[in-house]
Design a protein around this motif. Sequence first.
Motif: not given
Length: 479
Positions: A28-37, A51-56, A85-88, A131-135
């Motif tokens: 989760v740590k590395y997935v959330a880090a990859a997803q933060l803008p 974002q952590v909850i979304l990753a988990r 599968c998911i960005t790490i 799901e999430f997106h930037n803006t």
Amino acid sequence: MIDDRFIYLKIYSSNEKKVIIKKLDEIVKYVAAAQLPNSIENIHPEFVKVQVILARTNLARKMRMFGGKGCLKYSDCDICDEGHCITILYDDELKRIWKDRYNKIISIIEESIKATEGLVITMNNRPIIAEFHNTCGGATENSENVIGNRVMYLRKVLCDYCLNSPNWEGYKEISIEEIEEKLKVRFPNLTPTLKIDMKGFIEEIDRDDEGRITSIKIGGKVFKGTEVKEILGLDSTRFSIAPKILGVKTRGQGDGLGLCQYGANQMALMGFKFDDIINYYFTGVEIRKIEKPCIKKPLKEKILVIDPGHGGDDNIGAEGPGGLREKDVVLKISKRLKEFLENLGATVYLTRDEDEYVSLNKRAELANKIRPNFFISIHLNSFSNSLIRGCEMYYYKGDRESLGLAKCIMNSMVKNLDVINRGIKVAAFFLLREVGTSSLHIDIDYVTNPEVEKLLKNNEYIDKIAESITQGIVEYYKF
């Protein structure tokens, strides 16, 4: 060493070229880090919790122990770290991206993981597609406008929280050649007499019989052809105008589904808590702590629809030489299967629980309303040659989850019942095709074989069939 206090996932490591076991929150740590803008300078800790909850949630949804599909490329693992599968992103890459902000961001992520321990976003007790997106640029989007089907929690919400995002508006110039190449289209070649209108820019072009422009409207103003020739220094009034570059103005960044990251961070800066933010962007969801399946209830929170085939006076199915009817046997098996599965924690629905006719459409509608982890249709087979016997299973083309489940159930039945394995095959049966979740059709055996018919009249053997299917399902979800 495995510690029962934690949830673990299986991940295929591209570095080590093998499946390894990691704590869920470590990934989760590395997935959330990859997803933060990286472009958000003032990242609020409350947004990081989101974002952590979304990753988990997205990881849990993929994990087989929670009913997920696992990695589609590598067998026997939940995810891989190759990106499909998911960005790490691991520490070296994150340090390159975050530079001098790396230590601060990682520290916030680690604190957010502790503060939201085990929390995921669910609907009907299942992790959602987070799901999430930037803006979003003013509003998020309904799922059917992006992915083609309606998802109850991915509904449009108005959002002006991302108004100050650098991606609120964008502009890009694209050449005609690039558009032709990428869209696989061909614009007409520019010739002196080409008729081309661009509403609001160049329109209402009038020519004489020789093709000379007598009048033309440019930017809302009407000119004579001779005026344009003189003002623009053209050689002739026989001319056409077409763009070489198109300018495209955009608002927002991303597909608009789910959470708007800039909006979520702004809400956090305004004092909203992580649960407020999640419930704003995801409609009708529940934030709850995910629990590792216990030994006594390994199927806890699994939802299954069991479909006893046939039913009613005019739909008895196959019939044995001694008069044993398919509709009666599969109903017995299904009822016992329901009991065994529920004893292990599963929630189970039957498409019929008595001798009645239920149309295939009604069965599919029920399954699509419930959205189970699996839809399992129970049948018996028949053949003119009474010596033929054995179990066959069918799944819809491309449904890897049902293929995996079929293998586990078949292995269990062969082991416990000494049944003949007649194969796991692809089919396009109505229910396999129309039920919108992973679906499996099981032909238990050939009722037209006298020995099989005799076994199927025995309630103890019916129990053994139900137990074998149950064991196969448990094995499928086994960590």
